[in-house]
Scaffold this motif. Structure first.
Motif, short mmCIF file in Angstrom:
data_model
loop_
_atom_site.label_atom_id
_atom_site.label_comp_id
_atom_site.label_asym_id
_atom_site.label_seq_id
_atom_site.Cartn_x
_atom_site.Cartn_y
_atom_site.Cartn_z
N ARG A 1 0.85 -1.04 0.08
CA ARG A 1 0.24 -0.17 0.30
C ARG A 1 0.83 1.14 -0.11
O ARG A 1 1.67 1.99 0.80
CB ARG A 1 -1.06 -0.57 1.48
CG ARG A 1 -1.88 1.33 1.29
CD ARG A 1 -3.06 0.88 2.68
NE ARG A 1 -3.74 1.49 2.09
CZ ARG A 1 -4.09 2.96 3.62
NH1 ARG A 1 -3.37 2.70 4.45
NH2 ARG A 1 -4.68 4.41 3.87
N VAL A 2 0.72 1.71 -0.98
CA VAL A 2 1.98 2.94 -1.12
C VAL A 2 1.41 4.71 -1.32
O VAL A 2 -0.14 4.53 -2.35
CB VAL A 2 2.90 3.07 -2.40
CG1 VAL A 2 3.75 3.57 -2.87
CG2 VAL A 2 3.38 1.21 -2.63
N THR B 1 -6.18 15.38 2.38
CA THR B 1 -4.67 15.60 2.73
C THR B 1 -3.54 14.25 1.99
O THR B 1 -2.65 14.69 0.93
CB THR B 1 -4.36 15.39 4.28
OG1 THR B 1 -4.82 14.17 4.57
CG2 THR B 1 -5.70 16.66 4.89
N GLU B 2 -4.88 12.93 1.69
CA GLU B 2 -3.74 12.19 1.08
C GLU B 2 -4.19 10.88 0.46
O GLU B 2 -5.43 10.65 0.64
CB GLU B 2 -2.49 11.87 2.52
CG GLU B 2 -3.62 10.75 3.03
CD GLU B 2 -2.21 10.20 4.13
OE1 GLU B 2 -2.74 9.29 4.86
OE2 GLU B 2 -1.45 10.67 4.08
N ALA B 3 -3.71 9.96 -0.16
CA ALA B 3 -4.08 8.95 -1.51
C ALA B 3 -3.48 7.69 -1.50
O ALA B 3 -2.33 8.35 -1.42
CB ALA B 3 -4.52 9.74 -2.36
N TYR B 4 -3.80 6.81 -1.27
CA TYR B 4 -3.18 5.58 -0.96
C TYR B 4 -3.31 4.46 -2.32
O TYR B 4 -4.58 4.47 -3.08
CB TYR B 4 -3.11 4.43 -0.29
CG TYR B 4 -2.26 5.54 1.16
CD1 TYR B 4 -1.15 4.59 1.45
CD2 TYR B 4 -3.04 6.11 1.88
CE1 TYR B 4 -0.71 5.17 2.01
CE2 TYR B 4 -2.01 6.60 3.00
CZ TYR B 4 -1.57 6.59 3.27
OH TYR B 4 -0.65 6.56 4.49
N ARG B 5 -2.60 4.04 -3.14
CA ARG B 5 -2.97 2.62 -4.04
C ARG B 5 -2.80 1.44 -3.56
O ARG B 5 -1.50 1.63 -2.63
CB ARG B 5 -2.90 3.29 -5.07
CG ARG B 5 -3.63 4.40 -5.66
CD ARG B 5 -2.52 4.75 -7.21
NE ARG B 5 -2.49 3.76 -8.51
CZ ARG B 5 -1.74 4.05 -9.72
NH1 ARG B 5 -0.77 5.13 -10.03
NH2 ARG B 5 -1.67 2.94 -10.40
N THR B 6 -3.12 0.69 -3.66
CA THR B 6 -3.04 -1.16 -2.98
C THR B 6 -2.62 -1.39 -4.63
O THR B 6 -3.25 -2.02 -5.49
CB THR B 6 -3.46 -1.64 -2.31
OG1 THR B 6 -4.10 -0.87 -1.33
CG2 THR B 6 -3.30 -3.02 -1.65
N VAL C 1 -5.42 -3.80 -7.40
CA VAL C 1 -6.13 -3.66 -6.17
C VAL C 1 -7.10 -3.07 -5.65
O VAL C 1 -6.09 -1.49 -4.96
CB VAL C 1 -6.33 -4.67 -5.48
CG1 VAL C 1 -5.35 -6.33 -6.10
CG2 VAL C 1 -4.91 -5.15 -4.42
N GLN C 2 -8.37 -3.25 -5.24
CA GLN C 2 -9.21 -1.88 -3.96
C GLN C 2 -8.79 -2.47 -2.48
O GLN C 2 -9.43 -3.13 -2.60
CB GLN C 2 -10.35 -1.92 -4.51
CG GLN C 2 -10.44 -0.97 -5.78
CD GLN C 2 -10.14 -0.17 -6.24
OE1 GLN C 2 -9.92 1.30 -4.96
NE2 GLN C 2 -9.37 0.66 -7.57
#
Length: 290
Positions: A25-26, A94-99, A84-85
């Protein structure tokens, strides 16, 4: 283009290559391109897989030096990825992540860790004797990071089982690494090139075992598909107490079933045999250890 091909390879390569999947998760950085983001995800996945293979965490400075090398080899170590979700990935103020699930070439990574010495020295440093000739002190600053990377510490005590590295510089660097009758010599423009070359030869010697360990041949049979040995290999990755190092050296047919053959190094044959026996009984498999 390469990354698109890698995505497609996920479904194709699993049945033929011993692969390892790591989910990462980045955080998404503003104005960052896709290529840069994926590279960061690949490095995070490699870091997780390294720790899983070694069964321990490396010092941060050592991991940074190691990743400085492996990040340049992503194309050979990464087999593919998929996004993947996951809960918490939604964008907020403020922020977002992608996996991402990243598929790693397990045998290739383990071979690199062996050649760099990390596979053998993850927990304990090995001694070596350092001899310098014609080398200015200002040019040896890099030695500290290289020694930490390979898990080596200089000593003045010579012994039959302690290798000796003679470094000299006359324009180019030359390193001569010896242990008894064994010898490796390399000349290159940089200290890094020389160091990595001679120690790769040393740690890749035939029959080299982690200190205090014995090499055993483990044969497990009874699977109906070729994925069985691959999944069992992943199971063995979690046996950090019983398995210090292992290599899946073959998958073959035996009658109507599949067989996996490993070379395993362990500090306790009895403990390994018990763990193998329990796993085999659960899955209806047959185990031979010799």
């Amino acid at each position: 283009m390469l990354r698109c091909v890698l995505c497609l390879m996920l479904a194709l390569c699993g049945a033929f290559t011993a692969a390892a999947d790591q989910q990462v998760r980045v955080p998404v950085e503003s104005a960052e391109g896709q290529a840069s983001f994926v590279d960061r995800a690949f490095d995070a996945a490699l870091t997780q897989e390294i720790e899983a293979v070694l069964g321990t965490q490396l010092a941060q400075s050592r991991m940074e030096t190691l990743m400085g090398i492996l990040s340049k080899e992503r194309d050979s170590l990464i087999l593919g990825y998929s996004e993947v979700q996951a809960a918490g990935d939604a964008v907020n103020a403020t922020e977002a992540y992608r996996t991402l699930t990243v598929r790693i070439h397990g045998p290739g990574l383990k071979t690199r860790l062996q050649g760099l010495g990390v596979m053998f020295t993850a927990r304990d440093q090995w001694p070596y004797v350092l001899q310098l000739s014609g080398v200015e002190p200002s040019r040896t600053k890099r030695l500290g990071a290289l020694q930490e990377l390979s898990g080596l510490r200089p000593t003045v005590t010579q012994a039959p089982d302690v290798p000796v590295l003679a470094l000299s510089q006359l324009g180019a660097w030359t390193g001569v690494l010896t242990l008894g009758e064994w010898r490796s010599t390399h000349t290159a423009k940089t200290l890094d090139e020389v160091w990595l070359a001679v120690w790769k030869d040393y740690f890749s010697r035939s029959g080299l075992n982690v200190r205090g360990e014995s090499g055993l041949l483990v044969r497990v049979s009874g699977w109906l598909s070729s994925m069985g040995p691959m999944e069992f290999d992943r199971l063995m990755d979690s046996w950090s107490e019983e398995v210090q190092r292992k290599t899946l050296i073959g998958v073959e047919m035996d009658g109507s079933g599949m067989v996996g053959v490993w070379r395993v190094q362990t500090r306790s044959r009895d403990a390994l045999a018990r763990r193998l026996g329990d796993a085999a009984k659960t899955q209806g498999l047959t185990v031979e250890v010799r």
